[in-house]
Design a protein around this motif. Structure first.
Motif, PDB file in Angstrom:
ATOM      1  N   LEU A 131     -11.095   6.813  13.741  1.00  0.00           N
ATOM      2  CA  LEU A 131     -11.463   5.451  13.323  1.00  0.00           C
ATOM      3  C   LEU A 131     -10.278   4.620  12.840  1.00  0.00           C
ATOM      4  CD1 LEU A 131     -14.593   6.325  11.135  1.00  0.00           C
ATOM      5  CD2 LEU A 131     -14.602   5.674  13.537  1.00  0.00           C
ATOM      6  N   GLY A 132      -9.055   5.059  13.097  1.00  0.00           N
ATOM      7  CA  GLY A 132      -7.898   4.297  12.640  1.00  0.00           C
ATOM      8  C   GLY A 132      -7.513   4.591  11.196  1.00  0.00           C
ATOM      9  N   TRP A 133      -7.838   5.759  10.717  1.00  0.00           N
ATOM     10  CA  TRP A 133      -7.502   6.160   9.345  1.00  0.00           C
ATOM     11  C   TRP A 133      -5.987   6.135   9.136  1.00  0.00           C
ATOM     12  CZ3 TRP A 133      -9.889   6.822   4.907  1.00  0.00           C
ATOM     13  CH2 TRP A 133      -9.257   7.554   3.905  1.00  0.00           C
ATOM     14  N   ARG A 134      -5.503   5.525   8.040  1.00  0.00           N
ATOM     15  CA  ARG A 134      -4.066   5.419   7.807  1.00  0.00           C
ATOM     16  C   ARG A 134      -3.629   6.134   6.539  1.00  0.00           C
ATOM     17  NH1 ARG A 134      -5.736   0.400   8.837  1.00  0.00           N
ATOM     18  NH2 ARG A 134      -5.417  -0.408   6.743  1.00  0.00           N
ATOM     19  N   GLY A 135      -4.552   6.793   5.869  1.00  0.00           N
ATOM     20  CA  GLY A 135      -4.193   7.509   4.655  1.00  0.00           C
ATOM     21  C   GLY A 135      -3.688   6.594   3.566  1.00  0.00           C
ATOM     22  N   SER A 136      -4.157   5.347   3.568  1.00  0.00           N
ATOM     23  CA  SER A 136      -3.667   4.421   2.549  1.00  0.00           C
ATOM     24  C   SER A 136      -4.307   4.746   1.208  1.00  0.00           C
ATOM     25  CB  SER A 136      -3.987   2.991   2.981  1.00  0.00           C
ATOM     26  OG  SER A 136      -4.850   2.383   2.061  1.00  0.00           O
ATOM     27  N   ALA A 137      -3.567   4.520   0.134  1.00  0.00           N
ATOM     28  CA  ALA A 137      -4.076   4.866  -1.190  1.00  0.00           C
ATOM     29  C   ALA A 137      -5.328   4.095  -1.508  1.00  0.00           C
ATOM     30  CB  ALA A 137      -3.011   4.603  -2.246  1.00  0.00           C
ATOM     31  N   ASP A 154       0.844  -1.191   0.000  1.00  0.00           N
ATOM     32  CA  ASP A 154       0.000   0.000   0.000  1.00  0.00           C
ATOM     33  C   ASP A 154       0.880   1.242   0.000  1.00  0.00           C
ATOM     34  OD1 ASP A 154      -2.314   1.465   0.019  1.00  0.00           O
ATOM     35  OD2 ASP A 154      -3.227   0.256   1.605  1.00  0.00           O
ATOM     36  N   ALA A 155       0.249   2.368  -0.409  1.00  0.00           N
ATOM     37  CA  ALA A 155       0.918   3.665  -0.317  1.00  0.00           C
ATOM     38  C   ALA A 155       0.134   4.500   0.684  1.00  0.00           C
ATOM     39  CB  ALA A 155       0.947   4.339  -1.675  1.00  0.00           C
ATOM     40  N   HIS A 156       0.816   5.413   1.344  1.00  0.00           N
ATOM     41  CA  HIS A 156       0.131   6.237   2.343  1.00  0.00           C
ATOM     42  C   HIS A 156       0.492   7.693   2.114  1.00  0.00           C
ATOM     43  CE1 HIS A 156      -0.808   2.597   4.684  1.00  0.00           C
ATOM     44  NE2 HIS A 156       0.331   2.177   4.151  1.00  0.00           N
ATOM     45  N   SER A 157      -0.531   8.534   2.163  1.00  0.00           N
ATOM     46  CA  SER A 157      -0.273   9.949   1.902  1.00  0.00           C
ATOM     47  C   SER A 157      -1.256  10.780   2.706  1.00  0.00           C
ATOM     48  CB  SER A 157      -0.449  10.236   0.410  1.00  0.00           C
ATOM     49  OG  SER A 157      -1.727   9.814   0.002  1.00  0.00           O
ATOM     50  N   PRO A 202      -9.856  12.175   7.907  1.00  0.00           N
ATOM     51  CA  PRO A 202      -8.404  12.275   7.705  1.00  0.00           C
ATOM     52  C   PRO A 202      -7.759  13.358   8.567  1.00  0.00           C
ATOM     53  CG  PRO A 202      -9.559  12.227   5.606  1.00  0.00           C
ATOM     54  CD  PRO A 202     -10.596  12.382   6.663  1.00  0.00           C
ATOM     55  N   PRO A 232     -13.998   1.090  11.605  1.00  0.00           N
ATOM     56  CA  PRO A 232     -12.853   1.500  12.396  1.00  0.00           C
ATOM     57  C   PRO A 232     -11.911   0.329  12.694  1.00  0.00           C
ATOM     58  CG  PRO A 232     -14.926   1.702  13.648  1.00  0.00           C
ATOM     59  CD  PRO A 232     -15.257   1.149  12.323  1.00  0.00           C
ATOM     60  N   ALA A 233     -10.606   0.649  12.622  1.00  0.00           N
ATOM     61  CA  ALA A 233      -9.567  -0.308  13.005  1.00  0.00           C
ATOM     62  C   ALA A 233      -8.580   0.497  13.821  1.00  0.00           C
ATOM     63  CB  ALA A 233      -8.898  -0.892  11.771  1.00  0.00           C
ATOM     64  N   LEU A 234      -8.809   0.527  15.109  1.00  0.00           N
ATOM     65  CA  LEU A 234      -8.045   1.476  15.924  1.00  0.00           C
ATOM     66  C   LEU A 234      -6.586   1.071  16.053  1.00  0.00           C
ATOM     67  CD1 LEU A 234     -10.657   2.423  18.629  1.00  0.00           C
ATOM     68  CD2 LEU A 234     -10.163   3.513  16.453  1.00  0.00           C
ATOM     69  N   ALA A 290      -7.354  12.190  12.022  1.00  0.00           N
ATOM     70  CA  ALA A 290      -6.185  11.303  12.092  1.00  0.00           C
ATOM     71  C   ALA A 290      -4.913  12.136  12.221  1.00  0.00           C
ATOM     72  CB  ALA A 290      -6.132  10.418  10.859  1.00  0.00           C
ATOM     73  N   ASN A 299     -13.154  -0.199   3.701  1.00  0.00           N
ATOM     74  CA  ASN A 299     -11.827   0.193   4.174  1.00  0.00           C
ATOM     75  C   ASN A 299     -11.467  -0.484   5.490  1.00  0.00           C
ATOM     76  OD1 ASN A 299     -11.106   1.804   2.078  1.00  0.00           O
ATOM     77  ND2 ASN A 299     -11.798   3.694   3.010  1.00  0.00           N
ATOM     78  N   GLN A 304      -7.488   3.132   0.715  1.00  0.00           N
ATOM     79  CA  GLN A 304      -8.549   3.793   1.471  1.00  0.00           C
ATOM     80  C   GLN A 304      -8.977   5.083   0.782  1.00  0.00           C
ATOM     81  OE1 GLN A 304      -6.891   4.262   5.420  1.00  0.00           O
ATOM     82  NE2 GLN A 304      -7.821   2.356   6.119  1.00  0.00           N
ATOM     83  N   TRP A 305      -7.990   5.858   0.358  1.00  0.00           N
ATOM     84  CA  TRP A 305      -8.306   7.130  -0.312  1.00  0.00           C
ATOM     85  C   TRP A 305      -9.142   6.905  -1.564  1.00  0.00           C
ATOM     86  CZ3 TRP A 305      -8.390  11.450   1.945  1.00  0.00           C
ATOM     87  CH2 TRP A 305      -7.377  11.913   2.791  1.00  0.00           C
TER      88      TRP A 305
END
Lengths: 422, 458
Positions: free
Chosen positions: B211-217, A46-49, B188, A136-138, B191, A133, B219-220
């Motif tokens: 909610l555990g948002w990770r900014g994953s592509a 995955d990518a994160h931004s 976001p 929630p996944a805390l 987060a 997605n 997810q986006w």
């Protein structure tokens, strides 16, 4: 906590590798890195931004999500629900006739159909983002990396999971290294998920049990019988500031403070005969009770009397006039249970073999007067029953009395068979 | 860089983020407000006043429920009175928020990102204020659930052919969808606050909300889809809500109400008043929390243009109403409009026209559009004017309809006035809490429209 490639402060059997994480400073490097990882054939990565990056879907090879189809399903459900709801409630279950419109007035249903379509589409869009997605996944292993905190601020990351079939301790690492990341780290995760403290189980069990209490109360309220009057939280119109009969009027408008007003001298009540006559008083010119009927006696009058008696007298005196109507029986119950006192039984209108007072010794006029003005503890019904109806009731009472002690010979033959058959 | 770039190229506009901020700078500007230990003194002052007004509102509601709706000035023939005026006023204000967040999003107007969070919050709080008034106007508030189709022991159902019932569905849908849209946009940013949190409490609260948002592509990807769909749904929704509100009037038979222009006229008015409210709120808020780099003069100018345009639409509606009244040849319609302009409530009518039609005309001039004091004055005048517009519609038509024998002059009671003022207390209490504890600018969305966010080789 900072877990580098070789975590020194953690025991190896507690932690395992979750994956490699590379950090980038700008969008361009991220896109390049993604293209490389995509071309290498990885799947669990995955990518994160901090914001949605343009063109990253292509760079990563992300397939279009099914989310719009879920929303479409939600919207159609909303539309159908609204239509069926309005049709069922307003045309079938509780037909409403409004300004002569047809029961099935579709144009008037459009607004609610529209609103529910939008509502359910929006709710399904919202829930789909969360569900698809996996939110929630805390907790997530990536959160163990101090560095990763800037994924929501100004840095960009690519993570390749150890669970990927292509993952290789050195090859994967060198692939990421070849994308010139600003940093490259190993992300660790605990092998055993921490157990929930036992207290949570108790609290959870207790909370579950507690939720049954309202349900049980509702169930009880719906299906159990109770003598207690209904609980009134808000009284609405059941309680009104007003004077009732037999009460004292506090306000000064009435000098005698009676809440029940006397007839004003010189006025005539609705339906009353203004001139005193046997019809309205039950007395003849000399002031004696009359014992005939001042109006024509026929089957119609008898039927009327039966009907009125059922309405006005039977609740206390019973349908047969023996004095055991529902009110009387209820009163006996309360007396027996010591919940009431001071009750006078309704008289038996038919009497007994020995007691023929009302049957023989009371003239029609006097019975009429008892209905009009009441007697002893029984209140008068003159205000509620017109004079003609009162005579009809007298007639019917006479019929009841006659029927009770009818000599055998007087019973019509066709009824005799019926009685014998019983 | 400032907005006073006198560029030769008229198409070249000042950037949406100023002060040379980078991604981290944007985060710091917005999230710094939430994290800051120091609350501006003026915030406390405003919050104190708002809470007092809110308590007054609650007291008045208690008084109303205890005593009955007779405490208001509503009476036959003007049975709708201020509660409905206030309802339409507040629900109208809400519309700008949705317009900015949804319609401008669909039109790819990048400048919306500076103000959309702000405007969406305004929408939600305004709809709360709006929902309050019909809620207590029904008299027996404890029976408010009768408005909804809930199976009951009376075996009765609501009447689905009534605009008042449509209103229940429209306003509650509007509130729910706006709230979801707003929250989805917040995730976001929440987060971001979570990841920067230094105290355990902040970490816990914002962590749960994020909610555990990770900014994953990945997810986006779904997030952007859902956001686009919500925008596409909100756009017809916002138009429908004020149309349905206008049906409350237009579907009835009262002269001055029974007109087909009402739905578009109400929608334009709603957007007009909503933008005026956004300007009224944004100007002091950006000064108070140093947001001038994100809510720039260009944002304000764009909003003033919208105010000018919608103000003209409203003015057009006012005149066409008169024309149709004359053209219809209906004596009652004609009388109603002459009565509006020259009857008992002429003063209200002319306040409305001057505030709504004349005042925004100054925005034809760029100097005026970009002048802070001028725009504050105009925005506040528009707010006043739009309240009077609803007053004129509700009160004049009801006070003199068909039979002169049943005419009657309406005057509000102290409770009416206190409740209206109190509703501002409710609104500002919520709004000030929002400014202090939630990111008032959509951080992720602003970053998205910055130059650095666009890959150079694409």
């Amino acid at each position: 906590m900072n877990h580098d490639a070789t975590p020194s402060n953690t025991r190896s059997h507690d932690w395992k590798v979750h994956g490699y994480v590379a950090e980038y400073g700008d969008v361009d490097s991220l896109i390049h890195a993604c293209e490389k990882v995509r071309d290498a054939g990885y799947t669990k990565w995955d990518a994160h931004s901090p914001f949605p990056v343009h063109g990253i879907d292509d760079a990563m090879g992300i397939k279009p999500t099914i989310l719009p189809w879920i929303v479409l399903g939600g919207g159609l459900t909303g539309l159908l629900t609204a239509f069926v709801l309005q049709w069922w409630t307003n045309a079938i279950d509780y037909p409403f006739l409004i300004s002569g419109k047809p029961m099935m007035s579709i144009p008037a249903w459009i607004p609610v159909c529209f609103e529910l379509t939008v509502l359910l589409s929006a709710i399904s869009a919202f829930l789909s983002v969360l569900v698809l997605n996996v939110l929630p996944a805390l907790y997530h292993p990536l959160f163990n990396l101090e560095r990763f905190k800037r994924a929501t601020d100004d840095k960009f990351f690519v993570s390749i999971e150890a669970a990927d079939p292509l993952f290789h301790e050195t090859n994967t690492k060198s692939l990421l290294a070849s994308t010139h990341p600003a940093a490259l780290e190993t992300c660790m995760e605990e092998t055993k998920q921490a157990k929930l403290p036992i207290a949570f189980h108790y609290v959870g069990a207790l909370a579950t049990l507690l939720t049954f209490i309202p349900l049980a109360l509702i169930y009880k309220a719906r299906f159990a019988k109770s003598d207690a009057p209904r609980v009134h939280i808000v009284w609405d119109m059941d309680w009104q500031p007003k004077y009732k009969t037999q009460k004292q009027a506090k306000f000064t408008g009435f000098a005698d403070h009676r809440t029940m007003r006397q007839q004003i001298p010189g006025t005539v009540a609705w339906g009353d005969d203004p001139d005193a006559s046997p019809l309205t008083t039950g007395k003849d010119a000399a002031g004696n009770w009359i014992n005939n009927f001042p109006l024509q006696v026929d089957a119609q009058l008898m039927a009327r009397g039966e009907e009125r008696f059922g309405i006005y007298c039977a609740p206390c005196h019973g349908l047969d006039g023996a004095g055991t109507g529902t009110v009387a029986r209820r009163a006996e119950q309360l007396l027996a249970a010591n919940k009431a006192q001071g009750w006078t039984r309704p008289a038996s209108l038919v009497g007994t073999l020995e007691d023929a007072r009302l049957r023989r010794d009371t003239p029609n006029g006097e019975l009429f007067n008892t209905i009009t003005n009441g007697k002893n503890t029984m209140q008068g019904y003159g205000g509620q029953i017109t004079p003609k109806d009162r005579w009809a009731i007298v007639l019917y009472v006479r019929a009841l009395q006659r029927a009770k002690f009818l000599p055998d010979a007087d019973v019509p033959p066709e009824l005799k068979d019926k009685l014998a058959g019983k | 860089m400032t907005s006073s770039t006198t560029t030769q190229n008229v198409l070249e506009q000042p950037p949406l983020v100023q002060g040379g901020l980078d991604f981290a700078g944007v985060t710091q500007t917005v999230v710094g407000v939430v994290e800051s230990k120091e609350t501006p003194k003026i915030w406390f002052a405003l919050f104190g006043v708002s809470v007092i007004l809110l308590l007054m509102l609650l007291g008045m509601i208690g008084h109303l429920i205890w005593t009955g709706v007779g405490v208001w000035g509503n009476n036959v023939p003007v049975a709708w009175g201020w509660p409905i005026v206030n309802f339409v006023f507040w629900v109208g204000i809400g519309h700008a928020g949705t317009l900015i967040s949804a319609i401008l999003f669909l039109f790819r107007q990048g400048w919306r990102t500076g103000i959309n969070r702000f405007a969406e919050a305004m929408t939600i709080f305004a709809v709360i204020c709006a929902g309050l008034f019909p809620g207590i106007h029904i008299g027996r508030v404890w029976l408010a659930y009768w408005l909804f189709p809930i199976p009951n022991q009376m075996a009765m159902w609501p009447q689905f052919r009534s605009p008042l019932l449509w209103d229940v569905f429209a306003v509650s849908t509007y509130f729910t969808v706006s709230a979801m849209f707003w929250y989805l946009g917040l995730v976001p940013d929440l987060a971001t606050i979570r990841d920067r949190a230094t105290t355990p409490i902040r970490k816990l609260i914002y962590g749960l909300l994020a909610l555990g948002w990770r900014g994953s592509a990945r997810q986006w990807h779904r997030y952007e889809r859902a956001y686009l769909i919500l925008a596409a749904l909100s756009t017809p929704l916002v138009l429908s809500v004020h149309s349905v509100v206008s049906f409350d009037f237009a579907v009835s038979q009262i002269p001055g109400w029974h007109t087909t222009i009402f739905p578009p006229y109400f929608v334009a008015g709603a957007i007009f008043s909503g933008f005026a409210m956004v300007v009224t709120l944004a100007v002091p808020a950006r000064a108070l929390f140093n947001m001038k780099n994100l809510i720039t003069d260009r944002h304000l100018e764009s909003m003033n243009k919208v105010i000018l345009a919608t103000g003209m639409m409203v003015g057009y509606a006012y005149s066409i109403e008169f024309f149709i009244a004359w053209y219809s040849g209906n004596a009652l319609e004609r009388f109603t409009f002459i009565n509006r302009a020259f009857g008992w409530y002429a003063w209200a009518y002319w306040i409305m026209v001057s505030c709504n039609v004349l005042a925004p005309q100054v925005f034809w001039f760029k100097k005026m559009r970009t002048n802070i004091p001028v725009m504050m004055v105009v925005a506040i005048l528009v707010n006043v004017g739009m309240w009077f517009e609803r007053f004129v519609i509700v009160i004049t038509s009801l006070s003199r309809d068909y039979l002169p024998s049943s005419w009657g002059y309406f005057s509000p009671t102290g409770v009416d006035i206190a409740m209206f003022i109190g509703s501002f207390g409710l609104f500002f209490t919520l709004f000030l809490l929002f400014l202090r504890f939630l990111p008032m600018v959509a951080v992720a969305e602003v970053k998205n429209v910055m130059d650095q966010a666009h890959p150079s080789h694409h």
